[in-house]
Design a protein around this motif. Structure first.
Motif, mmCIF file in Angstrom:
data_model
loop_
_atom_site.group_PDB
_atom_site.id
_atom_site.type_symbol
_atom_site.label_atom_id
_atom_site.label_comp_id
_atom_site.label_asym_id
_atom_site.label_seq_id
_atom_site.Cartn_x
_atom_site.Cartn_y
_atom_site.Cartn_z
ATOM 1 N N UNK A 26 37.999 31.567 42.660
ATOM 2 C CA UNK A 26 37.925 32.858 42.239
ATOM 3 C C UNK A 26 38.628 33.728 43.384
ATOM 4 N N UNK A 27 39.294 34.869 42.952
ATOM 5 C CA UNK A 27 39.865 35.866 43.618
ATOM 6 C C UNK A 27 38.978 36.513 44.650
ATOM 7 N N UNK A 28 37.734 36.444 44.164
ATOM 8 C CA UNK A 28 36.496 37.215 45.269
ATOM 9 C C UNK A 28 36.749 36.653 46.686
ATOM 10 N N UNK A 29 36.985 35.084 46.943
ATOM 11 C CA UNK A 29 37.084 34.753 48.039
ATOM 12 C C UNK A 29 38.343 35.030 48.914
ATOM 13 N N UNK A 30 39.170 35.597 48.486
ATOM 14 C CA UNK A 30 40.528 35.841 49.109
ATOM 15 C C UNK A 30 40.558 37.136 49.816
ATOM 16 N N UNK A 76 40.211 36.797 38.501
ATOM 17 C CA UNK A 76 41.443 37.273 38.962
ATOM 18 C C UNK A 76 41.192 38.913 39.229
ATOM 19 N N UNK A 77 40.273 39.656 38.847
ATOM 20 C CA UNK A 77 40.323 40.894 39.002
ATOM 21 C C UNK A 77 39.302 41.130 39.903
ATOM 22 N N UNK A 78 39.518 42.267 40.983
ATOM 23 C CA UNK A 78 38.887 42.887 42.075
ATOM 24 C C UNK A 78 38.856 44.479 41.745
ATOM 25 N N UNK A 79 37.964 45.278 42.027
ATOM 26 C CA UNK A 79 38.026 46.798 42.067
ATOM 27 C C UNK A 79 38.801 47.270 43.018
ATOM 28 N N UNK A 80 38.745 46.799 44.341
ATOM 29 C CA UNK A 80 39.372 47.077 45.482
ATOM 30 C C UNK A 80 40.094 45.992 46.043
ATOM 31 N N UNK A 81 41.507 46.033 45.960
ATOM 32 C CA UNK A 81 42.325 44.935 46.256
ATOM 33 C C UNK A 81 43.461 45.291 47.069
ATOM 34 N N UNK A 90 44.799 33.707 46.652
ATOM 35 C CA UNK A 90 43.984 32.867 45.952
ATOM 36 C C UNK A 90 44.888 31.603 45.475
ATOM 37 N N UNK A 91 46.195 31.940 45.113
ATOM 38 C CA UNK A 91 46.934 30.622 44.835
ATOM 39 C C UNK A 91 47.357 29.793 45.974
#
Ligand code: 4AD
Ligand code: MG
Length: 439
Positions: A423-427, A218-223, A416-417
């Motif tokens: 995985x949030x990485x694909x969002x 659920x966490x990205x460094x850049x979002x 993502x939801x």
């Protein structure tokens, strides 16, 4: 070309059977046998079968059609035929087959690891999976702009280089700034709070940076965070705006991206349900009671909710839920105490999180803002900050302070939801995480 190029989706829309069309794109699949080459061509709008025959094409063009590998760029024209077996129900029999650029052997084949696909994200973004997500992403950000503009909010752009923390010093990204140091934005909030005194109701969608030192889905460094701030607004009204915004986004995605959701295999019944349901609001204290009574989980009052607790709470709901009034001591310095709260007055803050169902966690975080400079200083000191660095922020309280509130919506969390991603990485097209800052 003796006929115009049209999007593949238009051909599949019907009305072209028996007519000549031109399409251009990239070879998505290919197979040949003897005097035929069966190609599937994709463009940004869809895929279509192109069946090339030796007796319908000049020899050199047929040879090209046979030898062209996946991702070769092509311009094709020919007659459209209805064919139930073809993807989308139509195929083209070309009488012109032009290769624009032959592709090398494409490194991405079936069944590759997530890591390999992320190493090759610059190529993987051509996949139908990533294309569908990126289209939904575009709808989501477009919907956010539309939602706020329709309601009279003004877009306000914050600086990205900022000298102060707002969401905790430990996740700041430090940047060399000439001879000095500064940080990448964790939130627009301190600047938004300055701007409401002229614009009153503002919003933005901006890149946001946090050095999240743990690997999670659920966490990205850049979002990207979509934030709003409004003068004269108290916390209850603010969380209602967030509910409306989420519904608005879902409605727009359902209106515009049914095909894309289908590519992702995302069932939409729960999203449709969200449109007509009212999202519950519960207090933090109620949430702890629920955890204890329904799940036998004992969370000591005063602790912030962890992922596992958020997920457990959400097992009891089928829409997003707003959780309000978290313990003041566990909150960021700017969230004011609520002396008149229903539960634990004087010990909880005027704040809320919105949690998404199915384990997607916190999608929105917001609060009313403390207008008491002495309180702000006290809590900055608690966090090890020097209040002297926040003089500009205190100034906003000195000249005609008003009650005000705001929130931030995690764009990738919402995507993502809505997309049902693991995985949030694909969002996000090119994810940045603890372990990755390339390509
Ligand atoms: O709850 P957060 O930290 O709130 C703020 O930053 C406030 N200053 C916003 C405001 O009131 N203007 O972050 C807001 C949202 C979270 O609810 C979450 O959805 C998302 O941003 N978020 C992240 N998304 C992806 N990766 C991360 N590392 C995230 N951190 C927060
Ligand atoms: Mg939060």
């Amino acid at each position: 070309m003796d006929c115009g190029i049209i999007p593949i989706r238009e051909v599949l829309g019907g009305g072209y059977a028996g007519k000549k069309v031109g399409v251009r794109g990239w070879i998505y699949r290919t197979r040949s046998s003897g005097s035929k080459a069966f190609l599937v061509v994709r463009d940004s709008s869809g895929i279509i079968q192109v069946t090339a025959s030796r007796d319908e094409l000049p020899e050199r063009e047929f040879d090209d059609a046979k030898k062209a590998l996946i991702e070769t760029s092509v311009v094709v024209s020919g007659k459209v035929f209805e064919d139930k077996r073809a993807p989308g129900g139509y195929e083209i029999h070309p009488d012109k087959f032009g290769v624009v650029s032959f592709a090398d052997v494409f490194p991405i084949t079936k069944d590759q690891s997530e890591e390999f696909l992320r190493d090759n994200r610059h190529l993987w973004i051509r996949s139908r999976y990533m294309t569908a997500i990126m289209k939904i992403r575009s709808t989501v950000t477009g919907a956010i702009h539309e939602f706020f503009r329709e309601r009279g909010y003004c877009e306000f752009t914050p600086p990205i280089l900022q000298p102060n923390q707002c969401e905790g010093g430990s996740t700041l990204f430090e940047v060399k700034y000439y001879g000095e140091k500064t940080y990448l934005s964790q939130t627009w909030q301190l600047y938004a709070e300055a701007a409401i005194f002229s614009l009153e109701k503002i919003y933005d969608v901006s890149p946001t940076f946090r050095a999240e030192k743990s690997k999670t889905s659920r966490h990205l460094s850049e979002f990207w965070m979509a934030e709003m701030e409004a003068a004269w607004m108290e916390i209850d009204e603010c969380s209602e705006v967030a509910k409306d915004e989420i519904k608005f986004i879902i409605r727009k995605v359902l209106e515009n991206n049914r095909d894309d959701l289908e590519v992702l295999g995302r069932e939409t019944a729960d999203l449709e349900h969200c449109l007509n349901a009212s999202f519950p609001t519960i207090t933090y204290t109620d949430a702890l009671k629920l955890l204890k009574e329904k799940d036998g989980m004992d969370v000591p009052w005063g602790k912030d909710l962890r992922t596992i607790e958020e997920e457990t709470i959400m097992n009891h709901f089928d829409t997003p839920v707003v959780v309000t009034h978290y313990p003041k001591e566990a909150m960021a310095f700017y969230k004011p105490v609520d002396p008149a709260a229903k539960d634990a007055p004087g010990q909880v803050a005027k704040c809320f999180d919105m949690l998404a169902p199915k384990g997607y966690g916190e999608i929105v975080g917001g609060s009313q803002r403390d207008t008491d400079v002495e309180e702000l200083k006290k809590y900055l000191e608690r966090d090890g900050e020097d209040p002297a660095n926040y003089k500009f922020y205190f100034d906003t309280r000195r000249y005609g302070s008003v009650p005000h509130s705001g929130y931030g919506l995690g764009v990738e969390r919402v995507i993502a939801w809505i997309c049902g991603l693991e995985n949030i990485k694909d969002a996000i097209p090119f994810p940045r995480t603890l372990a990755r800052c390339s390509p």
